[in-house]
Design a protein around this motif. Structure first.
Motif, PDB file in Angstrom:
ATOM      1  N   TYR A 117      40.133  31.079 -16.004  1.00  0.00           N
ATOM      2  CA  TYR A 117      41.472  30.531 -15.779  1.00  0.00           C
ATOM      3  C   TYR A 117      41.443  29.394 -14.759  1.00  0.00           C
ATOM      4  O   TYR A 117      42.379  28.594 -14.688  1.00  0.00           O
ATOM      5  CB  TYR A 117      42.430  31.617 -15.297  1.00  0.00           C
ATOM      6  N   ASP A 118      40.391  29.334 -13.963  1.00  0.00           N
ATOM      7  CA  ASP A 118      40.243  28.286 -12.948  1.00  0.00           C
ATOM      8  C   ASP A 118      39.610  27.049 -13.595  1.00  0.00           C
ATOM      9  O   ASP A 118      38.470  27.106 -14.064  1.00  0.00           O
ATOM     10  CB  ASP A 118      39.357  28.801 -11.806  1.00  0.00           C
ATOM     11  N   PRO A 119      40.295  25.911 -13.615  1.00  0.00           N
ATOM     12  CA  PRO A 119      39.746  24.705 -14.246  1.00  0.00           C
ATOM     13  C   PRO A 119      38.445  24.218 -13.618  1.00  0.00           C
ATOM     14  O   PRO A 119      37.685  23.477 -14.247  1.00  0.00           O
ATOM     15  CB  PRO A 119      40.868  23.671 -14.066  1.00  0.00           C
ATOM     16  N   TYR A 120      38.193  24.621 -12.359  1.00  0.00           N
ATOM     17  CA  TYR A 120      36.972  24.173 -11.678  1.00  0.00           C
ATOM     18  C   TYR A 120      35.887  25.253 -11.649  1.00  0.00           C
ATOM     19  O   TYR A 120      34.908  25.120 -10.920  1.00  0.00           O
ATOM     20  CB  TYR A 120      37.291  23.721 -10.246  1.00  0.00           C
ATOM     21  N   TYR A 121      36.064  26.285 -12.446  1.00  0.00           N
ATOM     22  CA  TYR A 121      35.053  27.338 -12.479  1.00  0.00           C
ATOM     23  C   TYR A 121      33.779  26.856 -13.174  1.00  0.00           C
ATOM     24  O   TYR A 121      32.680  26.940 -12.630  1.00  0.00           O
ATOM     25  CB  TYR A 121      35.610  28.567 -13.204  1.00  0.00           C
ATOM     26  N   MET A 122      33.920  26.306 -14.387  1.00  0.00           N
ATOM     27  CA  MET A 122      32.749  25.909 -15.151  1.00  0.00           C
ATOM     28  C   MET A 122      33.031  24.614 -15.915  1.00  0.00           C
ATOM     29  O   MET A 122      34.025  24.532 -16.634  1.00  0.00           O
ATOM     30  CB  MET A 122      32.354  27.017 -16.141  1.00  0.00           C
ATOM     31  N   LEU A 123      32.169  23.640 -15.748  1.00  0.00           N
ATOM     32  CA  LEU A 123      32.242  22.400 -16.516  1.00  0.00           C
ATOM     33  C   LEU A 123      31.228  22.493 -17.644  1.00  0.00           C
ATOM     34  O   LEU A 123      30.021  22.543 -17.408  1.00  0.00           O
ATOM     35  CB  LEU A 123      31.934  21.192 -15.625  1.00  0.00           C
ATOM     36  N   ILE A 124      31.727  22.554 -18.879  1.00  0.00           N
ATOM     37  CA  ILE A 124      30.856  22.667 -20.046  1.00  0.00           C
ATOM     38  C   ILE A 124      30.864  21.337 -20.788  1.00  0.00           C
ATOM     39  O   ILE A 124      31.940  20.858 -21.192  1.00  0.00           O
ATOM     40  CB  ILE A 124      31.323  23.795 -20.991  1.00  0.00           C
ATOM     41  N   LEU A 125      29.693  20.737 -20.956  1.00  0.00           N
ATOM     42  CA  LEU A 125      29.582  19.437 -21.613  1.00  0.00           C
ATOM     43  C   LEU A 125      28.870  19.587 -22.949  1.00  0.00           C
ATOM     44  O   LEU A 125      27.719  20.030 -23.015  1.00  0.00           O
ATOM     45  CB  LEU A 125      28.828  18.449 -20.720  1.00  0.00           C
ATOM     46  N   ASP A 126      29.559  19.220 -24.016  1.00  0.00           N
ATOM     47  CA  ASP A 126      29.019  19.235 -25.372  1.00  0.00           C
ATOM     48  C   ASP A 126      28.325  17.893 -25.602  1.00  0.00           C
ATOM     49  O   ASP A 126      28.974  16.847 -25.667  1.00  0.00           O
ATOM     50  CB  ASP A 126      30.161  19.439 -26.370  1.00  0.00           C
ATOM     51  N   CYS A 127      26.995  17.932 -25.714  1.00  0.00           N
ATOM     52  CA  CYS A 127      26.203  16.706 -25.822  1.00  0.00           C
ATOM     53  C   CYS A 127      25.872  16.347 -27.270  1.00  0.00           C
ATOM     54  O   CYS A 127      24.919  15.604 -27.531  1.00  0.00           O
ATOM     55  CB  CYS A 127      24.911  16.845 -25.014  1.00  0.00           C
ATOM     56  N   ARG A 128      26.643  16.843 -28.199  1.00  0.00           N
ATOM     57  CA  ARG A 128      26.450  16.503 -29.609  1.00  0.00           C
ATOM     58  C   ARG A 128      27.334  15.297 -29.972  1.00  0.00           C
ATOM     59  O   ARG A 128      28.000  14.722 -29.121  1.00  0.00           O
ATOM     60  CB  ARG A 128      26.809  17.705 -30.483  1.00  0.00           C
ATOM     61  N   SER A 129      27.365  14.975 -31.237  1.00  0.00           N
ATOM     62  CA  SER A 129      28.189  13.850 -31.677  1.00  0.00           C
ATOM     63  C   SER A 129      29.664  14.204 -31.580  1.00  0.00           C
ATOM     64  O   SER A 129      30.042  15.390 -31.537  1.00  0.00           O
ATOM     65  CB  SER A 129      27.844  13.482 -33.127  1.00  0.00           C
ATOM     66  N   ALA A 130      30.510  13.175 -31.571  1.00  0.00           N
ATOM     67  CA  ALA A 130      31.959  13.398 -31.490  1.00  0.00           C
ATOM     68  C   ALA A 130      32.462  14.173 -32.698  1.00  0.00           C
ATOM     69  O   ALA A 130      33.368  15.015 -32.575  1.00  0.00           O
ATOM     70  CB  ALA A 130      32.677  12.050 -31.392  1.00  0.00           C
ATOM     71  N   GLU A 131      31.862  13.936 -33.853  1.00  0.00           N
ATOM     72  CA  GLU A 131      32.257  14.644 -35.076  1.00  0.00           C
ATOM     73  C   GLU A 131      31.969  16.138 -34.971  1.00  0.00           C
ATOM     74  O   GLU A 131      32.807  16.967 -35.341  1.00  0.00           O
ATOM     75  CB  GLU A 131      31.544  14.039 -36.292  1.00  0.00           C
ATOM     76  N   ARG A 132      30.775  16.459 -34.491  1.00  0.00           N
ATOM     77  CA  ARG A 132      30.404  17.877 -34.356  1.00  0.00           C
ATOM     78  C   ARG A 132      31.287  18.569 -33.320  1.00  0.00           C
ATOM     79  O   ARG A 132      31.671  19.722 -33.482  1.00  0.00           O
ATOM     80  CB  ARG A 132      28.926  18.004 -33.960  1.00  0.00           C
TER      81      ARG A 132
END
Length: 387
Positions: A110-125
């Motif tokens: 629920y905390d926006p600053y708990y975890m930053l998850i970055l999807d490094c795939r293409s924008a379509e995926r």
């Protein structure tokens, strides 16, 4: 006369042998009449039908008097937990699952600053589906513009997680750079900024195969959106044993998505929500200094083990009200008895997967006694587990 003498000698030998047998029985068994008045029925005196009953009244703890309680024939040999060998910089899908569902007071997600998850795939995926709360990496680490978020902002996050479609090669290796160049670029750029990012082992495909219900095409970033997310029980043994709260045990979506078949209900008042579809063990326990677990620990341990070894294997959810104290004590008893781990090792394992684990001191003392019964000696001290 000779025949009479031989018969007498045979009779004396038989009596002597009988005395040895009786001596062994007396050494291995003790009657409940020597115990306090309110003794409890042991696991061995409860039938499989009662242990696996879906009727909570049949599986509740019932005081029994004048029962014979036998000690284990042999003590267990302690074993050490086996952990998977994971490459430096990687984190397993199960670890990510437990991080997404971690609770400390309220769900950490629920905390926006708990975890930053970055999807490094293409924008379509990314638009097709991504791990819940993930952002497209390009919105944070742009190929040309560099980091779009200040270092001060990045430092607010407790965890920074990156993932590609697949991948498990050592970070920085030729194969890793060839398989997921965008992920490797993000990893080293964040590292250069003083961050300590981790990479999802096996990538999105591995996580989606295990936890499709935690993947979505929706972008969920803001706090109000996060409060709409379903928080799942912690996964203690992968695809087998889960621990959580009473509200999670009554959520049909959670039961269905985790394929739960058996439930240990350790609450005093919360009813069994799905008695016609799930197999319940109801242990009416209170989270206080007076609650006796002498019956509950072996009973829950046996119930869990029977479910996990069934054909096909079941999946067990252990819960109390908040999923911290009572349920933790029962889970620890199972890990001690059927994984042969000391209380210290079992507690460390559990806390790594459910950080809010907190059995009360009364339960810890009883678990120490249970450890001594299982292994023949005490392997853990109260000071060890209260640090």
């Amino acid at each position: 006369m000779k025949g009479w003498w031989e018969q007498l000698m045979h009779l004396l030998n038989d009596l002597n042998e009988m005395g040895v047998v009786l001596s062994r029985v007396n050494n291995s068994c003790r009657t409940a009449s020597k115990e306090p008045v309110n003794t409890f029925q042991t696991v061995s005196s409860i039938s499989d039908r009662e242990v696996n009953s879906t009727d909570s009244d049949h599986s509740s703890i019932i005081p029994i008097q004048n029962k014979v309680v036998c000690e284990p024939e042999e003590v267990l040999v302690p074993a050490l937990p086996e952990t998977a060998c994971v490459e430096r910089g990687y984190i397993t899908p199960q670890q990510v699952y437990n991080l997404l569902n971690a609770e400390e007071g309220q769900p950490a997600l629920y905390d926006p600053y708990y975890m930053l998850i970055l999807d490094c795939r293409s924008a379509e995926r990314y638009k097709e589906s991504h791990v819940v709360t993930a952002r497209a990496a390009v919105t944070v680490i742009h190929p040309e513009l560099g980091c779009l978020i200040s270092c001060i902002e990045l430092q607010k996050y407790s965890i920074i997680l990156l993932y590609a479609e697949e991948g498990c090669s050592p970070v920085g290796s030729v194969k890793a750079r060839a398989d997921s160049p965008d992920l490797q670029r993000c990893f080293f750029q964040l590292s250069a900024l003083g961050m300590d990012p981790v990479i999802l082992l096996g990538g999105f495909s591995a996580f989606h195969a295990l936890y499709p219900f935690l993947c979505t095409p929706r972008m969920v970033l803001l706090e109000p959106e996060r409060h709409t997310l379903t928080i799942y029980p912690s996964e203690i043994l992968e695809g087998a044993l889960y621990q959580g709260s009473a509200s999670q045990a009554s959520n049909y979506r959670i039961i269905k998505n985790l394929h739960i078949t058996h439930v240990v209900n350790a609450t005093a008042n919360c009813p069994d929500t799905f008695p016609t579809t799930l197999c319940y063990l109801r242990l009416r326990l209170s989270d206080d200094a007076q609650q006796d677990l002498v019956e509950a620990l072996p009973l829950a341990s046996r119930f869990i083990n029977t479910a996990l070894k069934a054909e096909p294997a079941g999946r067990v959810l252990v819960h109390c009200s908040m999923g911290r104290s009572r349920s933790s004590a029962l889970t620890l008893a199972f890990l001690m008895e059927h994984r042969r781990w000391s209380l210290l090792h079992a507690l460390r394992w559990l806390k790594e997967r459910r950080a809010c684990t907190a059995p009360n001191v009364n339960f810890l003392r009883q678990l120490l006694t249970y450890e001594e019964q299982l292994f023949g000696s005490r392997l853990t001290s109260l000071d060890d587990i209260r640090r």
